[in-house]
Design a protein around this motif. Sequence first.
Motif, PDB file in Angstrom:
ATOM      1  N   ARG A 115      35.337  41.625 -51.879  1.00 56.98           N
ATOM      2  CA  ARG A 115      34.910  43.021 -51.897  1.00 56.98           C
ATOM      3  C   ARG A 115      33.509  43.112 -51.328  1.00 56.98           C
ATOM      4  O   ARG A 115      32.623  42.327 -51.693  1.00 56.98           O
ATOM      5  CB  ARG A 115      34.919  43.573 -53.315  1.00 56.98           C
ATOM      6  N   THR A 116      33.287  44.042 -50.430  1.00 58.75           N
ATOM      7  CA  THR A 116      31.977  44.254 -49.811  1.00 58.75           C
ATOM      8  C   THR A 116      31.257  45.398 -50.520  1.00 58.75           C
ATOM      9  O   THR A 116      31.870  46.416 -50.866  1.00 58.75           O
ATOM     10  CB  THR A 116      32.130  44.604 -48.320  1.00 58.75           C
ATOM     11  N   SER A 117      29.987  45.242 -50.745  1.00 54.13           N
ATOM     12  CA  SER A 117      29.194  46.289 -51.386  1.00 54.13           C
ATOM     13  C   SER A 117      29.162  47.537 -50.508  1.00 54.13           C
ATOM     14  O   SER A 117      28.985  47.452 -49.281  1.00 54.13           O
ATOM     15  CB  SER A 117      27.765  45.790 -51.622  1.00 54.13           C
ATOM     16  N   ALA A 118      29.352  48.707 -51.140  1.00 54.96           N
ATOM     17  CA  ALA A 118      29.309  49.971 -50.398  1.00 54.96           C
ATOM     18  C   ALA A 118      27.922  50.252 -49.858  1.00 54.96           C
ATOM     19  O   ALA A 118      27.747  51.089 -48.968  1.00 54.96           O
ATOM     20  CB  ALA A 118      29.770  51.115 -51.294  1.00 54.96           C
ATOM     21  N   TYR A 119      26.902  49.576 -50.396  1.00 57.45           N
ATOM     22  CA  TYR A 119      25.531  49.762 -49.948  1.00 57.45           C
ATOM     23  C   TYR A 119      25.084  48.664 -48.983  1.00 57.45           C
ATOM     24  O   TYR A 119      23.914  48.597 -48.626  1.00 57.45           O
ATOM     25  CB  TYR A 119      24.582  49.818 -51.146  1.00 57.45           C
ATOM     26  N   SER A 120      25.989  47.774 -48.607  1.00 55.67           N
ATOM     27  CA  SER A 120      25.649  46.709 -47.664  1.00 55.67           C
ATOM     28  C   SER A 120      25.440  47.301 -46.282  1.00 55.67           C
ATOM     29  O   SER A 120      26.157  48.236 -45.880  1.00 55.67           O
ATOM     30  CB  SER A 120      26.782  45.675 -47.617  1.00 55.67           C
ATOM     31  N   PHE A 123      28.536  47.590 -44.298  1.00 57.86           N
ATOM     32  CA  PHE A 123      29.642  48.448 -44.745  1.00 57.86           C
ATOM     33  C   PHE A 123      29.664  49.739 -43.931  1.00 57.86           C
ATOM     34  O   PHE A 123      28.639  50.410 -43.773  1.00 57.86           O
ATOM     35  CB  PHE A 123      29.489  48.768 -46.234  1.00 57.86           C
ATOM     36  N   PRO A 129      36.620  48.794 -49.147  1.00 56.00           N
ATOM     37  CA  PRO A 129      35.642  47.776 -49.599  1.00 56.00           C
ATOM     38  C   PRO A 129      36.280  46.424 -49.919  1.00 56.00           C
ATOM     39  O   PRO A 129      35.613  45.393 -49.879  1.00 56.00           O
ATOM     40  CB  PRO A 129      35.023  48.414 -50.848  1.00 56.00           C
ATOM     41  N   THR A 130      37.543  46.424 -50.256  1.00 63.35           N
ATOM     42  CA  THR A 130      38.204  45.151 -50.604  1.00 63.35           C
ATOM     43  C   THR A 130      39.123  44.744 -49.457  1.00 63.35           C
ATOM     44  O   THR A 130      39.988  45.511 -49.040  1.00 63.35           O
ATOM     45  CB  THR A 130      39.020  45.287 -51.902  1.00 63.35           C
TER      46      THR A 130
END
Length: 489
Positions: A115-120, A123, A129-130
């Motif tokens: 899962r990638t951070s929505a604040y990355s 992104f 996100p996943t």
Amino acid sequence: MNGSTWSASVPLVATLAACSFAPAYRTPDGAPPAPVYKEAGDWQQAGPLDDQARGPWWMLFQDPQLDALEARVGSANQNLKAAFARLQEARAATRIARADLFPALSLGASAARARTSAYSPRFRTGQEPTLNNFDLEADLSYEVDLWGRVRNTVNAAKANRQASAADLASLDLALHAELATDYYTLRSQDAQEVLLEKTVEDYSRSLQLTTRLYRGGAAAVADVDQAQAQLQTARTQAADIALGRAQTEHAIAVLIGENPSGFHLDSNPLPTDTAPPPIDPGLPSTLLQRRPDVAAAERRVAAANAQIGVARAAYFPVFSLAAAAGFDSSNASTWLDAPSRIWSVGPQGVLTVFDAGRHRAQAAQAHALYDEQVADYRSAVLTAYQEVEDNLAALHRLEQESISESAAVTATAKALQQAEYRYKAGLVTYLEVATTETTALQAQLSRVSILNRRMDASVLLVKALGGGWRTAPLGRVDASAEAYASRKN
């Protein structure tokens, strides 16, 4: 790239690929050999020449019991097994180093869900996100050995392997020689035991005779005390010889891989007319090719020379080629589809700009190691000549000692006979008899000891000449190791 540029670059690449920073190697200069051995003099024994097939060198002594014991050293001695294991390690190290001459290919696969951070910062708005990631990739890497680092590493490993093989041959020779010297020491101790047992019997009869004479008033009490002291001294000597024999027997047991507690050799006295076999020392100019320890020292010089090239190459950039190909997908159903293919190919160069003097210190260390190995080689050469001269001198002088000591044995036997006659006639005290008996005994023991030293010097001369190690160019020493391996198996 046009044809002319390509044709011009090929010779350049080939030249660079053949580049090596190792100094041109040659065997170090040692002490120049003399035309002949100094201690040989006019005393020159004739015997087997080095260019003849000698086989096991101990068969020169024509002793079946020694042959049987020597045959057990190669397969059972633990020190030899350890040396053979070290040779196997060196061979493996050579194969490890040689592997760097070829490309390395690896294959890897992975499957992950993350899962990638929505604040990355990576992104994207609207992105799920996943995600899943399925990866199958083959990687190929190859170091272009422009400066000879890999080739010199291989050369150093090969030289160390050859040195290990020569170490094995040298240890094999030393252990066989040690067994032979222990064997003749044991037989000499058996001969001394026989002498002392007979002496104890003779001294016991002398004590009885002196006691009877004392009781009859024909001898003084001092004569009885003298005879008693002489008898006990002989018993002490016999016990000391028995101790030495037991320890020698234990040493032989260890050499042939036996438990000393369960090993025994029957008494086998060395005859006094035994003589060392004839041995031709050959010429000093051939000695260095016959000694495995000298070959080992020379190979270590070659290894150190190659390591100088490795150290020098560290100053230059390392160039390599890398390639990768495979499949990468976020969905297992499309993992191996054509659009999922990935690949990359390209050169890479790495140059160390600052290392706080590390490379300079490594180069200095490599040169110092080379100087050390050269000194060790020259020392081994001098020691080789010394050992031959020492044992030639020992054989020559001990032969003279043997002749004079045999004459002393004959003379003391006659003197003892006369002393006994005079004592029985009442012309002298027992002190004269005791003194003459002691002198006669020491002459006989000394004759056996000289014979033992002659046999030891003969064995050590064979060892100093390289034993059964056949003449070969320095460095071609694996044949001896293979011979040991065949005996071991």
